[in-house]
Enzyme design. Structure first.
Site, PDB file in Angstrom:
ATOM      1  N   ASP A 106      54.986  45.422  22.912  1.00 48.32           N
ATOM      2  CA  ASP A 106      56.391  45.862  22.888  1.00 48.32           C
ATOM      3  C   ASP A 106      57.265  44.873  22.134  1.00 48.32           C
ATOM      4  O   ASP A 106      56.889  43.697  21.934  1.00 48.32           O
ATOM      5  CB  ASP A 106      56.918  46.100  24.314  1.00 48.32           C
ATOM      6  CG  ASP A 106      56.940  44.838  25.168  1.00 48.32           C
ATOM      7  OD1 ASP A 106      56.028  44.005  25.022  1.00 48.32           O
ATOM      8  OD2 ASP A 106      57.879  44.675  25.977  1.00 48.32           O
ATOM      9  N   GLU A 171      56.047  43.048  27.993  1.00 49.48           N
ATOM     10  CA  GLU A 171      56.340  41.600  28.081  1.00 49.48           C
ATOM     11  C   GLU A 171      57.827  41.323  27.964  1.00 49.48           C
ATOM     12  O   GLU A 171      58.361  40.431  28.624  1.00 49.48           O
ATOM     13  CB  GLU A 171      55.583  40.845  26.975  1.00 49.48           C
ATOM     14  CG  GLU A 171      55.657  39.324  27.091  1.00 49.48           C
ATOM     15  CD  GLU A 171      56.894  38.692  26.472  1.00 49.48           C
ATOM     16  OE1 GLU A 171      57.188  37.533  26.774  1.00 49.48           O
ATOM     17  OE2 GLU A 171      57.597  39.381  25.678  1.00 49.48           O
TER      18      GLU A 171
HETATM   19  C1  LIG Z   1      60.139  19.334  18.319  1.00 56.67           C
HETATM   20  C2  LIG Z   1      61.215  20.303  18.563  1.00 56.67           C
HETATM   21  C3  LIG Z   1      60.747  21.615  18.646  1.00 56.67           C
HETATM   22  C4  LIG Z   1      61.677  22.756  18.604  1.00 56.67           C
HETATM   23  C5  LIG Z   1      61.336  23.691  19.662  1.00 56.67           C
HETATM   24  C6  LIG Z   1      61.786  25.058  19.456  1.00 56.67           C
HETATM   25  C7  LIG Z   1      60.721  25.912  18.948  1.00 56.67           C
HETATM   26  C8  LIG Z   1      60.973  27.361  18.985  1.00 56.67           C
HETATM   27  C9  LIG Z   1      59.815  28.021  18.391  1.00 56.67           C
HETATM   28  C10 LIG Z   1      59.486  29.252  18.588  1.00 56.67           C
HETATM   29  C11 LIG Z   1      60.276  30.181  19.431  1.00 56.67           C
HETATM   30  C12 LIG Z   1      59.496  30.484  20.614  1.00 56.67           C
HETATM   31  C13 LIG Z   1      59.701  31.829  21.141  1.00 56.67           C
HETATM   32  C14 LIG Z   1      58.695  31.928  22.246  1.00 56.67           C
HETATM   33  C15 LIG Z   1      58.220  33.269  22.528  1.00 56.67           C
HETATM   34  C16 LIG Z   1      59.197  33.985  23.329  1.00 56.67           C
HETATM   35  C17 LIG Z   1      58.664  35.251  23.840  1.00 56.67           C
HETATM   36  C18 LIG Z   1      59.781  36.049  24.404  1.00 56.67           C
HETATM   37  O1  LIG Z   1      60.634  36.539  23.695  1.00 56.67           O
HETATM   38  N1  LIG Z   1      59.823  36.189  25.729  1.00 56.67           N
HETATM   39  C19 LIG Z   1      60.881  36.826  26.438  1.00 56.67           C
HETATM   40  C20 LIG Z   1      61.911  35.860  26.886  1.00 56.67           C
HETATM   41  O2  LIG Z   1      61.712  34.643  26.870  1.00 56.67           O
HETATM   42  O3  LIG Z   1      62.993  36.326  27.299  1.00 56.67           O
HETATM   43 ZN   LIG Z   2      56.991  37.724  22.618  1.00 55.33          ZN
HETATM   44 ZN   LIG Z   3      60.287  38.339  22.567  1.00 53.07          ZN
END
Ligand SMILES: CCCCCCCC/C=C\CCCCCCCC(=O)NCC(=O)O
Ligand SMILES: [Zn+2]
Ligand SMILES: [Zn+2]
Length: 476
Positions: A106, A171
């Site tokens: 999703d 998710e």
């Molecule tokens: C050394 C510093 C690092 C910086 C850290 C930030 C990195 C961000 C990188 C990726 C983004 C991560 C997204 C994670 C997945 C999220 C999945 C999602 O959308 N879940 C639902 C929710 O959390 O609401």
């Molecule tokens: Zn995700």
């Molecule tokens: Zn997401």
């Protein structure tokens, strides 16, 4: 009627099948399949509304484009919670503890009018990138994992170590039907997992000032959450004779207090300290000097940007604000929802207490909506199979990348798997460069064609690397 000897018919059938397999590999390009997947709008709109037509279509797509997986006598396929998928791939050595790969089907909603360069469900290719909702969250992993398995099966591969693939369909609304039921099913079968790998952190390139070269951060934990509803009720009345403060004004002040008084910088109290210790040798002058004072480094370098700031504290996000019915009527009621992502070294209870003391206004009702503590920290030492195998696979595919543990700032389906494994990792090898933070749940989500190919190779290699019985012994 013409009669052909059986051997000739058999030979022709074999030839036809062979040609078909070759054609599939060469003509039906993996990236085209990712594009087809992105075009299906498998949107989770809200906790109660999902595009189930699209979810059914997605199921049909997977069966059509991965014929080896879905016809293999080796792979067992089950639908869970109507639209999620659980694949079981039994290994030839059943005494080896299985592992599990997770991804989700999703996506969050997307509106072209928000400023997309290409329609969000078009999978249009622009300058070497495929644009579309789900290209980095998280159809690249769904299709990458299955593409890798399809290739391996085409080559006649049988794993030594059993593994599972879990593809959740909800998710983005916390996984109540998908991940939760997959976990229940596996628990009922007594399954224990050596490690779990889900979406999460990425390969950072150029996003941390002073860090030379790319760094792959493997999420060894993920932040907790707290969502609170704030509301204010005041008597309604004529807007020509307003009170000094309206319900909107009172609520706006409370929200402003929360935004102005950020939660404390907790750098050094959680696994983010280990992130920088692992990356320390990759910092150039003068950052290397500042690095020796990590607390100073964290406030000078990390607090400035939303993505790196999320690494060092519990974040505060005002996500919904509703009030008012007419321009000349004083609103009787105003409400706002605030979503906090809790740093590893704080608890949900501590954060709720801080919220109340920061607002400190009797007129503002604070209600707890939902939340959970930060997830346990998985091991990342030299002896930990899952972490080391993921790290080795990163180095196999991206030799120039430094690997380090990190905290996943978002939440994933893997948070439901804690009873099945102590070692849960959140990582997908998507490149994350300056400006990319705005693409997650934002506009112009995209992946480069080259990166998608790397992702398929990563899972292809990971499945084979995981077949090793034990990690090589300590180097002497
Ligand atoms: C050394 C510093 C690092 C910086 C850290 C930030 C990195 C961000 C990188 C990726 C983004 C991560 C997204 C994670 C997945 C999220 C999945 C999602 O959308 N879940 C639902 C929710 O959390 O609401
Ligand atoms: Zn995700
Ligand atoms: Zn997401």
């Amino acid at each position: 009627m013409l009669r052909y000897p059986g051997w000739l018919l058999g030979y022709l059938w074999w030839l036809l099948k062979g040609c078909y397999a070759v054609a599939r590999v060469f003509l039906v390009d993996a990236r085209v399949l990712l594009g087809v997947a992105v075009k299906i709008p498998t949107v989770s709109f809200s906790a109660s509304e999902q595009n189930t037509t699209a979810l059914k279509e997605f199921d049909q797509l997977l069966r059509r484009v991965f014929p080896k997986i879905f016809s293999s006598s080796l792979v067992q396929h089950e639908m869970v919670g109507n639209y999620s998928h659980l694949l079981t791939v039994p290994g030839s050595e059943p005494d080896l503890e299985p592992y599990m790969l997770l991804a989700h089907i999703d996506v969050v909603p997307a509106d072209e009018a928000d400023g997309w360069d290409a329609p969000p469900f078009s999978a249009q290719e622009l300058n070497g990138f495929i644009y579309g909702r789900g290209t980095i969250d998280n159809k690249q992993s769904v299709m990458g994992i299955l593409q890798a398995l399809e290739y391996l099966l085409e080559q006649g591969y049988t794993p030594r170590r059993s593994f599972y693939i879990g593809l959740g369909h909800d998710e983005e609304i916390s996984g109540p039907q998908g991940a939760v039921n997959i976990v229940k099913l596996l628990k009922s079968r007594g399954v224990k997992l050596l490690y779990v790998l889900d979406e999460g952190l990425t390969i950072m390139d150029g996003v941390v000032d002073g860090l030379i070269g790319p760094g792959a951060l493997i999420g060894v934990s993920e932040k907790g959450q707290a969502t609170v509803k704030l509301s204010v009720s005041t008597p309604p009345g004529h807007s020509s004779m307003p009170p000094r403060e309206s319900s909107i004004g009172i609520l706006a002040s409370a929200v402003t207090r929360l935004e102005k008084n950020r939660m404390p910088n907790l750098f050094g109290h959680g696994p983010e300290r280990a992130t920088f210790e692992h990356l320390a040798h990759k910092f150039g002058w003068p950052y290397r000097m500042v690095m020796s004072n990590l607390w100073l480094f964290s406030s000078l370098v990390l607090e400035g940007q939303p993505d790196t700031n999320a690494f060092v504290r519990t974040t505060t996000a005002v996500t919904m604000f509703n009030s008012g019915v007419k321009i000349n009527v004083m609103p009787a009621y105003a409400e706002a929802f605030v979503n906090f992502r809790i740093h590893s070294s704080q608890t949900l209870q501590e954060v709720l207490k801080l919220i109340k003391s920061t607002i400190s206004d009797e007129r503002v009702k604070v209600e707890f909506v939902s939340g959970f503590d930060p997830l346990p920290i998985s091991s990342y030492d030299e002896d930990t199979f899952g972490y080391q195998i993921i790290k080795k696979t990163v180095h196999d595919i991206f030799p120039e990348v430094t690997v380090s543990p990190g905290i996943c700032v978002g939440n994933t389906d893997s948070r439901h798997y804690t009873e099945l494994s102590p070692d849960i990792y959140r990582f997908a090898p998507s490149w994350y460069k300056p400006g990319d933070s705005a693409r997650f749940h934002g506009v112009n989500e995209r992946i480069s064609i080259q990166n998608y190919e790397e992702i398929v190779l990563f899972y292809f290699q990971l499945m084979q690397n995981s077949d090793i019985r034990n990690l090589p012994g300590p180097r002497t």
